[in-house]
Design a protein around this motif. Structure first.
Motif, PDB file in Angstrom:
ATOM      1  N   ARG A  36      48.369  57.744  28.890  1.00 23.91           N
ATOM      2  CA  ARG A  36      49.994  57.952  29.907  1.00 23.91           C
ATOM      3  C   ARG A  36      51.051  57.396  28.307  1.00 23.91           C
ATOM      4  NH1 ARG A  36      51.300  60.668  33.577  1.00 23.91           N
ATOM      5  NH2 ARG A  36      51.590  58.857  34.167  1.00 23.91           N
ATOM      6  N   ASN A  37      52.025  57.077  29.265  1.00 23.15           N
ATOM      7  CA  ASN A  37      53.611  56.370  28.823  1.00 23.15           C
ATOM      8  C   ASN A  37      52.921  55.182  29.691  1.00 23.15           C
ATOM      9  OD1 ASN A  37      53.657  57.614  31.437  1.00 23.15           O
ATOM     10  ND2 ASN A  37      55.571  57.927  31.308  1.00 23.15           N
ATOM     11  N   GLY A  38      53.467  53.949  28.396  1.00 22.86           N
ATOM     12  CA  GLY A  38      53.289  52.706  29.056  1.00 22.86           C
ATOM     13  C   GLY A  38      51.851  52.033  28.951  1.00 22.86           C
ATOM     14  N   LYS A  39      51.291  51.578  30.674  1.00 17.16           N
ATOM     15  CA  LYS A  39      50.691  51.193  31.101  1.00 17.16           C
ATOM     16  C   LYS A  39      49.429  52.456  31.427  1.00 17.16           C
ATOM     17  CE  LYS A  39      51.403  46.226  31.486  1.00 17.16           C
ATOM     18  NZ  LYS A  39      51.594  45.153  31.879  1.00 17.16           N
ATOM     19  N   LYS A  40      49.814  53.299  31.786  1.00 19.29           N
ATOM     20  CA  LYS A  40      49.180  54.057  32.377  1.00 19.29           C
ATOM     21  C   LYS A  40      48.781  55.434  32.250  1.00 19.29           C
ATOM     22  CE  LYS A  40      53.381  54.825  35.302  1.00 19.29           C
ATOM     23  NZ  LYS A  40      53.014  53.367  37.536  1.00 19.29           N
ATOM     24  N   CYS A  41      47.305  55.868  32.224  1.00 19.46           N
ATOM     25  CA  CYS A  41      46.334  56.218  31.872  1.00 19.46           C
ATOM     26  C   CYS A  41      46.040  57.466  33.208  1.00 19.46           C
ATOM     27  CB  CYS A  41      45.593  54.987  31.000  1.00 19.46           C
ATOM     28  SG  CYS A  41      44.857  54.145  31.822  1.00 19.46           S
ATOM     29  N   VAL A  42      44.537  57.708  32.198  1.00 22.25           N
ATOM     30  CA  VAL A  42      44.485  59.578  33.139  1.00 22.25           C
ATOM     31  C   VAL A  42      42.620  59.560  32.977  1.00 22.25           C
ATOM     32  CG1 VAL A  42      44.349  62.174  33.093  1.00 22.25           C
ATOM     33  CG2 VAL A  42      46.559  60.430  33.412  1.00 22.25           C
ATOM     34  N   THR A  43      41.595  59.287  33.540  1.00 23.16           N
ATOM     35  CA  THR A  43      40.377  59.325  33.101  1.00 23.16           C
ATOM     36  C   THR A  43      40.534  61.036  33.733  1.00 23.16           C
ATOM     37  OG1 THR A  43      40.365  57.761  34.376  1.00 23.16           O
ATOM     38  CG2 THR A  43      37.885  59.639  34.501  1.00 23.16           C
ATOM     39  N   THR A  44      38.880  62.099  32.768  1.00 28.62           N
ATOM     40  CA  THR A  44      39.422  63.473  32.970  1.00 28.62           C
ATOM     41  C   THR A  44      38.110  63.440  32.425  1.00 28.62           C
ATOM     42  OG1 THR A  44      39.252  63.511  30.713  1.00 28.62           O
ATOM     43  CG2 THR A  44      41.059  63.820  31.028  1.00 28.62           C
ATOM     44  N   VAL A  45      37.331  63.842  33.537  1.00 31.24           N
ATOM     45  CA  VAL A  45      35.441  64.310  33.841  1.00 31.24           C
ATOM     46  C   VAL A  45      35.659  66.383  33.480  1.00 31.24           C
ATOM     47  CG1 VAL A  45      33.989  64.766  35.372  1.00 31.24           C
ATOM     48  CG2 VAL A  45      35.783  62.781  35.299  1.00 31.24           C
TER      49      VAL A  45
END
Length: 111
Positions: A36-45
């Protein structure tokens, strides 16, 4: 004219296996991380069986890993779990330990 019974070989298609990649095809569960923006992220299953209660699994995942999450209904992929942060290894261990999915049926994607 003479009718010959000859089979013409078709061209090799290396992506033929992925053409029928419907949700949960071949029984694989896909764990992905999206930046995502910057250091942010999302895990999807993606790819869990439809007979599982996605809300209960999500509730346990959120409580276990102290993160937020959501169940998203996608037209192409079906139901997808989303979790805050890079939780790929945590989710892998959770699914295997809870005997929800075998370790051989999980594919991890991402950086």
């Amino acid at each position: 004219m003479v009718d010959l019974d000859v089979q013409i070989p078709s061209a090799f298609d290396p992506f033929s296996e992925t053409k029928d990649s419907a949700p949960g095809a071949k029984g694989y569960v896909h764990l992905r991380v999206q930046q995502r923006n910057g250091k942010k992220c999302v895990t999807t299953v993606q790819g869990l069986r439809e007979d599982f209660s996605y809300q209960k699994i999500l509730k346990d995942l959120k409580k276990e890993f102290c993160c937020n999450g959501n169940v998203v209904q996608d037209k192409v992929m079906g139901k997808v779990l989303q979790l805050q942060g890079d939780q790929r290894m945590n989710v892998l261990n959770f699914l295997v330990k809870g005997k929800i999915v075998d370790k051989e049926q999980i594919k991890i994607h991402g950086f």
